[in-house]
Design a protein around this motif. Structure first.
Motif, PDB file in Angstrom:
ATOM      1  N   LYS A 120      13.146  11.614   7.634  1.00 46.12           N
ATOM      2  CA  LYS A 120      12.149  12.694   7.658  1.00 46.12           C
ATOM      3  C   LYS A 120      12.030  13.333   6.273  1.00 46.12           C
ATOM      4  N   SER A 121      13.177  13.550   5.602  1.00 48.54           N
ATOM      5  CA  SER A 121      13.155  14.111   4.252  1.00 48.54           C
ATOM      6  C   SER A 121      12.437  13.177   3.285  1.00 48.54           C
ATOM      7  N   ALA A 122      12.732  11.880   3.400  1.00 47.19           N
ATOM      8  CA  ALA A 122      12.110  10.894   2.512  1.00 47.19           C
ATOM      9  C   ALA A 122      10.597  10.868   2.708  1.00 47.19           C
ATOM     10  N   GLY A 124       8.749  13.278   3.911  1.00 49.95           N
ATOM     11  CA  GLY A 124       8.240  14.547   3.390  1.00 49.95           C
ATOM     12  C   GLY A 124       8.097  14.520   1.881  1.00 49.95           C
ATOM     13  N   CYS A 125       9.111  13.975   1.189  1.00 47.31           N
ATOM     14  CA  CYS A 125       9.055  13.866  -0.275  1.00 47.31           C
ATOM     15  C   CYS A 125       7.891  12.998  -0.711  1.00 47.31           C
ATOM     16  N   ILE A 126       7.702  11.896  -0.035  1.00 49.49           N
ATOM     17  CA  ILE A 126       6.605  10.990  -0.378  1.00 49.49           C
ATOM     18  C   ILE A 126       5.255  11.687  -0.156  1.00 49.49           C
ATOM     19  N   LEU A 127       5.137  12.395   0.957  1.00 52.46           N
ATOM     20  CA  LEU A 127       3.881  13.092   1.246  1.00 52.46           C
ATOM     21  C   LEU A 127       3.602  14.218   0.255  1.00 52.46           C
ATOM     22  N   VAL A 128       4.641  14.988  -0.093  1.00 57.37           N
ATOM     23  CA  VAL A 128       4.457  16.059  -1.084  1.00 57.37           C
ATOM     24  C   VAL A 128       4.066  15.458  -2.427  1.00 57.37           C
ATOM     25  N   GLY A 129       4.745  14.393  -2.823  1.00 57.42           N
ATOM     26  CA  GLY A 129       4.421  13.723  -4.084  1.00 57.42           C
ATOM     27  C   GLY A 129       3.005  13.170  -4.085  1.00 57.42           C
ATOM     28  N   ALA A 130       2.630  12.499  -2.986  1.00 55.43           N
ATOM     29  CA  ALA A 130       1.279  11.942  -2.884  1.00 55.43           C
ATOM     30  C   ALA A 130       0.239  13.050  -2.854  1.00 55.43           C
TER      31      ALA A 130
END
Length: 137
Positions: A120-122, A124-130
């Motif tokens: 879930k963290s990973a 989330g990180c990908i979505l925030v970055g994208a």
């Protein structure tokens, strides 16, 4: 209760960006940061005395002093860079890039604090970055 304070933090951070963008026009970014910092210091110490927390000063250990000072230096560097970026860039682009700190914090918390880094963290990180890339491109 933590969520309410975190949400209020986000609201005040958003106001900070908008107010700073208007206030920094024609002002050296370092000077603007110094003015903001004085206001923050007065407000923070005001809260210390208002809540009678000043007695806790003597109980702060050396390790805590070291890391609080380092955190203060990191905050100062962040604010100086943030104000310079706001001065020369658009708030709608500067702020999302600044919020990449969420992703960086999650990674650093995993590496140094050994906090869990879940799927879930990973994601989330990908979505925030994208999302950040989408907003600034």
């Amino acid at each position: 209760m933590w969520f309410i304070f975190a949400l209020l933090s986000a609201v005040f951070a958003a106001l900070t960006a908008i107010l700073a963008k208007v206030g920094i026009e024609g002002v050296n970014s370092n000077l603007a940061t110094a003015i903001r910092t004085v206001v923050v210091v007065i407000m923070a110490w005001g809260m210390v005395f208002l809540t009678n927390a000043q007695a806790g000063l003597s109980g702060i250990g050396k390790k805590s002093w070291l890391f609080l000072i380092l955190s203060g230096l990191a905050t100062g560097a962040s604010w100086l860079c943030y104000y310079k970026a706001l001065q020369i860039g658009e708030a709608s682009k500067v702020v999302p890039v600044d919020k990449l700190s969420v992703v960086i914090t999650l990674v650093l918390a995993f590496v140094f604090l050994h906090e869990s880094f879940t799927a879930k963290s990973a994601v989330g990180c990908i979505l925030v970055g994208a999302g950040t890339l989408l907003m600034v491109l």
